[in-house]
Design an enzyme around this catalytic site. Sequence first.
Site, PDB file in Angstrom:
ATOM      1  N   CYS A  68       0.812  -1.232   0.000  1.00 19.55           N
ATOM      2  CA  CYS A  68       0.000   0.000   0.000  1.00 19.55           C
ATOM      3  C   CYS A  68       0.842   1.277   0.000  1.00 19.55           C
ATOM      4  CB  CYS A  68      -0.977  -0.008   1.167  1.00 19.55           C
ATOM      5  SG  CYS A  68      -2.063  -1.436   1.150  1.00 19.55           S
ATOM      6  N   HIS A 128      -4.388   6.633   3.585  1.00 21.41           N
ATOM      7  CA  HIS A 128      -4.650   5.376   2.869  1.00 21.41           C
ATOM      8  C   HIS A 128      -6.036   4.880   3.283  1.00 21.41           C
ATOM      9  CE1 HIS A 128      -4.487   1.462   1.275  1.00 21.41           C
ATOM     10  NE2 HIS A 128      -4.034   0.831   2.335  1.00 21.41           N
ATOM     11  N   ASN A 158     -10.528  -0.568  -0.519  1.00 25.67           N
ATOM     12  CA  ASN A 158      -9.099  -0.350  -0.296  1.00 25.67           C
ATOM     13  C   ASN A 158      -8.367  -0.625  -1.606  1.00 25.67           C
ATOM     14  OD1 ASN A 158      -6.381  -0.656   0.272  1.00 25.67           O
ATOM     15  ND2 ASN A 158      -6.672  -1.882   2.113  1.00 25.67           N
TER      16      ASN A 158
HETATM   17  N1  ACO Z   1     -18.693 -11.207   6.694  1.00 26.70           N
HETATM   18  C1  ACO Z   1     -19.176 -11.686   7.856  1.00 26.70           C
HETATM   19  N2  ACO Z   1     -18.375 -12.040   8.886  1.00 26.70           N
HETATM   20  C2  ACO Z   1     -17.044 -11.903   8.711  1.00 26.70           C
HETATM   21  C3  ACO Z   1     -16.483 -11.407   7.522  1.00 26.70           C
HETATM   22  C4  ACO Z   1     -17.367 -11.056   6.482  1.00 26.70           C
HETATM   23  N3  ACO Z   1     -16.938 -10.564   5.289  1.00 26.70           N
HETATM   24  N4  ACO Z   1     -15.146 -11.385   7.649  1.00 26.70           N
HETATM   25  C5  ACO Z   1     -14.858 -11.822   8.885  1.00 26.70           C
HETATM   26  N5  ACO Z   1     -16.015 -12.148   9.525  1.00 26.70           N
HETATM   27  C6  ACO Z   1     -16.177 -12.677  10.878  1.00 26.70           C
HETATM   28  C7  ACO Z   1     -14.947 -13.354  11.407  1.00 26.70           C
HETATM   29  O1  ACO Z   1     -14.889 -14.700  10.959  1.00 26.70           O
HETATM   30  C8  ACO Z   1     -15.160 -13.236  12.903  1.00 26.70           C
HETATM   31  O2  ACO Z   1     -16.025 -14.268  13.307  1.00 26.70           O
HETATM   32  P1  ACO Z   1     -15.760 -15.064  14.684  1.00 26.70           P
HETATM   33  O3  ACO Z   1     -15.863 -13.999  15.761  1.00 26.70           O
HETATM   34  O4  ACO Z   1     -16.851 -16.059  14.699  1.00 26.70           O
HETATM   35  O5  ACO Z   1     -14.381 -15.637  14.564  1.00 26.70           O
HETATM   36  C9  ACO Z   1     -15.900 -11.918  13.062  1.00 26.70           C
HETATM   37  O6  ACO Z   1     -16.417 -11.588  11.761  1.00 26.70           O
HETATM   38  C10 ACO Z   1     -15.031 -10.795  13.562  1.00 26.70           C
HETATM   39  O7  ACO Z   1     -13.809 -10.809  12.828  1.00 26.70           O
HETATM   40  P2  ACO Z   1     -12.682  -9.739  13.055  1.00 26.70           P
HETATM   41  O8  ACO Z   1     -11.523 -10.068  12.160  1.00 26.70           O
HETATM   42  O9  ACO Z   1     -12.437  -9.548  14.509  1.00 26.70           O
HETATM   43  O10 ACO Z   1     -13.421  -8.439  12.493  1.00 26.70           O
HETATM   44  P3  ACO Z   1     -12.905  -6.981  12.542  1.00 26.70           P
HETATM   45  O11 ACO Z   1     -13.895  -6.128  13.206  1.00 26.70           O
HETATM   46  O12 ACO Z   1     -11.467  -6.900  12.967  1.00 26.70           O
HETATM   47  O13 ACO Z   1     -12.934  -6.577  10.984  1.00 26.70           O
HETATM   48  C11 ACO Z   1     -11.417  -6.386   9.133  1.00 26.70           C
HETATM   49  C12 ACO Z   1     -12.191  -7.325  10.045  1.00 26.70           C
HETATM   50  C13 ACO Z   1     -12.406  -5.520   8.368  1.00 26.70           C
HETATM   51  C14 ACO Z   1     -10.604  -7.233   8.159  1.00 26.70           C
HETATM   52  C15 ACO Z   1     -10.475  -5.506   9.991  1.00 26.70           C
HETATM   53  O14 ACO Z   1      -9.745  -6.323  10.856  1.00 26.70           O
HETATM   54  C16 ACO Z   1      -9.529  -4.696   9.201  1.00 26.70           C
HETATM   55  O15 ACO Z   1      -9.915  -3.773   8.490  1.00 26.70           O
HETATM   56  N6  ACO Z   1      -8.219  -4.965   9.300  1.00 26.70           N
HETATM   57  C17 ACO Z   1      -7.220  -4.212   8.629  1.00 26.70           C
HETATM   58  C18 ACO Z   1      -7.117  -4.600   7.189  1.00 26.70           C
HETATM   59  C19 ACO Z   1      -5.930  -3.909   6.609  1.00 26.70           C
HETATM   60  O16 ACO Z   1      -5.569  -2.870   7.102  1.00 26.70           O
HETATM   61  N7  ACO Z   1      -5.229  -4.429   5.594  1.00 26.70           N
HETATM   62  C20 ACO Z   1      -3.946  -3.849   5.291  1.00 26.70           C
HETATM   63  C21 ACO Z   1      -3.753  -3.356   4.034  1.00 26.70           C
HETATM   64  S1  ACO Z   1      -3.834  -4.572   2.820  1.00 26.70           S
HETATM   65  C22 ACO Z   1      -2.455  -4.441   1.831  1.00 26.70           C
HETATM   66  O17 ACO Z   1      -1.484  -3.888   2.204  1.00 26.70           O
HETATM   67  C23 ACO Z   1      -2.524  -5.112   0.500  1.00 26.70           C
END
Ligand code: ACO
Length: 327
Positions: free
Chosen positions: A114, A254, A284
């Site tokens: 990124c 970002h 993103n």
């Molecule tokens: N739909 C429904 N449920 C989902 C989904 C989905 N699409 N994705 C995950 N869940 C579930 C998980 O399985 C989990 O279930 P569980 O509690 O039964 O295990 C629950 O939702 C909560 O999951 P978390 O991972 O804790 O959810 P969170 O609130 O953290 O959101 C997210 C997830 C959106 C991915 C967040 O963690 C995030 O934005 N992280 C940062 C991503 C990022 O910054 N990427 C970096 C850049 S990428 C690059 O450089 C190419």
Amino acid sequence: MAVPVGIASVGHYVPDRVIDNHYFTTFLDTSDEWIRQRSGIRERRWLADGQTTSDMFIAAGRQALERAGVGPEEVDLIICGTVSGDYLFPATACIVQDALGCTRAAGFDLSAACPGFLFAVSTGSQFVAAGTYQNVLVIGGEALSRITDMNDRSSCVLFGDGAGAVLLQPHAVCQRGLIEDILLGTDGSRADLIIRPHGGAKHPITLETLEAGTHLLQMKGREVYRFAVEKMTELMEWAMEGQNPLELGWVVPHQVNARILETATERLAIPREKVIVNIDRLGNTSAASIPIILSELWEQDQLEPGKFLVLATFGAGLTWAGARVRW
Ligand code: ACO
């Protein structure tokens, strides 16, 4: 003496194909509500079949050159920040160089996920600052839809495709977009947090890796989230330190997750209306997210001379970058 470097122009391209959240509900256990609440994303753009990364880069690069009034034959160097180029090699910059007719230009790609766009801006700036080159075209962008695991609901819903470009020139020539400071960083001890584990020289692709999908992007979202809040806050604070808040034009972060942006900017008491968020429309877009916003600001005539912009980004590596640009 280093030559001060300016951003002469910006351009961008996003594909026409709109993918809304409902699309994912047809093959994954997810919902529009979950995606919107957890990430702030409503829809994103993906390449159409037959389109590729270089198509986006060429369009964004051409727009930046047209807006600067600079001909392709005047470009000295093209640097593309991407981790999803057309090929593993040759570099996408080579495809762009040929298609744009930049006959004098050298070109190479730079892999910093990124922050790839800001890493490329920093690298390109060195050539201008040293007096080696006058016109450096920097393009950041990704086609993450092509390398995302569509069975992984926690990552595939987040990403969009797109590209953004800037033309770097001596500030004395372009008289705008002065790059006042750039900070780059890396913590390779956390390389496993966002990774394509297989398909490189360490683990070449086999039938087994293809079946397991381990040649695709994998992300430990929760751990990345915690890091992101800390790092984005730190980068914005660094870029604003010692500056007159009244001169703040825009914070251009970002577009990683609307909640991360809210937390970081609330901690620094930055007014919400100063923070640009377009993740709801585009998802993103990784290395493209910052230059796409700059280009949209350009189009809306929202880049005010004398005001400063705060740029902040982080991603796989882990890598991060911040910058302060005085328009
Ligand atoms: N739909 C429904 N449920 C989902 C989904 C989905 N699409 N994705 C995950 N869940 C579930 C998980 O399985 C989990 O279930 P569980 O509690 O039964 O295990 C629950 O939702 C909560 O999951 P978390 O991972 O804790 O959810 P969170 O609130 O953290 O959101 C997210 C997830 C959106 C991915 C967040 O963690 C995030 O934005 N992280 C940062 C991503 C990022 O910054 N990427 C970096 C850049 S990428 C690059 O450089 C190419």
